[in-house]
Scaffold this active site. Sequence first.
Site, PDB file in Angstrom:
ATOM      1  N   ASP A 117       0.836  -1.208   0.000  1.00 48.03           N
ATOM      2  CA  ASP A 117       0.000   0.000   0.000  1.00 48.03           C
ATOM      3  C   ASP A 117       0.868   1.254   0.000  1.00 48.03           C
ATOM      4  OD1 ASP A 117       0.778  -0.786   2.548  1.00 48.03           O
ATOM      5  OD2 ASP A 117      -1.121  -0.276   3.520  1.00 48.03           O
ATOM      6  N   ASP A 160       1.122  -7.012 -10.934  1.00 49.14           N
ATOM      7  CA  ASP A 160       0.130  -6.690 -11.966  1.00 49.14           C
ATOM      8  C   ASP A 160      -0.453  -5.308 -11.694  1.00 49.14           C
ATOM      9  OD1 ASP A 160      -1.667  -7.150 -14.142  1.00 49.14           O
ATOM     10  OD2 ASP A 160      -3.241  -7.558 -12.664  1.00 49.14           O
ATOM     11  N   ASP A 220       0.468  -1.394 -13.811  1.00 50.45           N
ATOM     12  CA  ASP A 220      -0.508  -0.514 -14.472  1.00 50.45           C
ATOM     13  C   ASP A 220      -0.446   0.891 -13.865  1.00 50.45           C
ATOM     14  OD1 ASP A 220      -1.529  -2.645 -16.048  1.00 50.45           O
ATOM     15  OD2 ASP A 220      -3.536  -1.763 -15.961  1.00 50.45           O
TER      16      ASP A 220
HETATM   17  C1  IPM Z   1      -0.909  -8.526 -17.607  1.00 52.42           C
HETATM   18  C2  IPM Z   1      -2.374  -8.825 -17.821  1.00 52.42           C
HETATM   19  C3  IPM Z   1      -2.638 -10.284 -17.499  1.00 52.42           C
HETATM   20  C4  IPM Z   1      -2.277 -10.492 -16.044  1.00 52.42           C
HETATM   21  C5  IPM Z   1      -4.054 -10.784 -17.803  1.00 52.42           C
HETATM   22  C6  IPM Z   1      -4.435 -10.558 -19.227  1.00 52.42           C
HETATM   23  C7  IPM Z   1      -4.227 -12.230 -17.425  1.00 52.42           C
HETATM   24  O1  IPM Z   1      -3.163  -7.975 -17.052  1.00 52.42           O
HETATM   25  O2  IPM Z   1      -0.074  -9.159 -18.271  1.00 52.42           O
HETATM   26  O3  IPM Z   1      -0.578  -7.675 -16.785  1.00 52.42           O
HETATM   27  O4  IPM Z   1      -3.097 -10.215 -15.158  1.00 52.42           O
HETATM   28  O5  IPM Z   1      -1.165 -10.937 -15.793  1.00 52.42           O
HETATM   29 MN    MN Z   2      -2.030  -6.444 -15.979  1.00 56.01          MN
END
Ligand code: IPM
Ligand code: MN
Length: 369
Positions: A223, A247, A251
């Site tokens: 966090d 993941d 992002d």
């Molecule tokens: C990523 C994507 C994948 C993940 C999905 C599409 C399964 O979000 O490569 O980050 O969660 O790993």
């Molecule tokens: Mn992802």
Amino acid sequence: MKKTIALLPGDGIGKEVVDVTVDILKAIAEHFHHQFQFNYGLIGGDAIDQKGTPLPEETIAICKDSDAIILGAVGGPKWDQNPMELRPERGLLALRKELDLFANLRPIKTFESLLDSSPLKKEYVNGVDFVIVRELTGGLYFGKPSERIVHEGEDAVVDTLLYKRYEIERILVSAFEIASKRRKHVTSVDKANVLESSRVWREVAEEVAARYPDVTLEHMLVDNAAMQLIRSPKQFDVIVTENMFGDILSDEASMITGSLGLLSSASLSSSGLHLFEPVHGSAPDIAGKNIANPIATILSAAMMLRQSFGLEEEAKAIEKAVDNVLNAGNRTADLAEDGKAVSTKQIGEEIKNALGDDHAILNIMEAYS
Ligand code: IPM
Ligand code: MN
């Protein structure tokens, strides 16, 4: 050099961005006198429609017969209602597992020409240069049981976060290896104040750190890490973390650079057969419109040339060309002001043409030396 490359374009914008990337790889092969053979395979939704499974055996065979793999993206609303094992994402997860692609490297580096594209203030993002090392074949993504159950007489559900100790160790070793060639700082991200798995993760991190005396190790709760990525992203050199945390954080980190459409990644295996893919997904809302940003996939191909084939000069040529094209003001829709966007194909052409620039100069210099 002669190399075979498996191409798995997948769904949505996957096909468009892989097409443009293949053009660029062909140009590289020509400029530098290599032979690349491309073998196409089905994965994801397309594979479900045509073969009844998100990862057909033929696709695995094509990958195993290749020297490296480039993947576009998987997923789309068409398959959202499918049962879990018939979702396109399953194809990608099964491939990661099948090929033991355990180390996912996601570099986050700002482009000088795009500093204004980040939603963060320029002075915070200028000079950001770190790598997220995400564990990719364990944790919540693969633990069993993962199912609906009846628990204490109630409808319930369970997912399992499972790691073997060696899986934690090898991803930490990868992170320390990378850090020892960079600024020598590892931030290990966990949730050790709550999760037992994170407490073991910390233990292993300390053990591995003892083998790398010139690399400093810092532990950070996930966090807090999410907050620090926005507050002062320049503090990071190498971030290492488990699958799900990685993941989510990658992002988030993409916004530092301005667009998810810029982020490349390498998924490295123990066997030496690696996979390269953009961090972004299949973006079904813009698929087939020739407006997607292909740069993440193009830069993933550069990572492939460097990592899998040892072609440093060729990788640099692509990175330089991307830089030049962005410096010249070319922007796809994710980064452009209204009405000023260039298309997927156009920016691909620009990058391809820019590849020649430095090489041409080199030839002239050779001629006069
Ligand atoms: C990523 C994507 C994948 C993940 C999905 C599409 C399964 O979000 O490569 O980050 O969660 O790993
Ligand atoms: Mn992802």
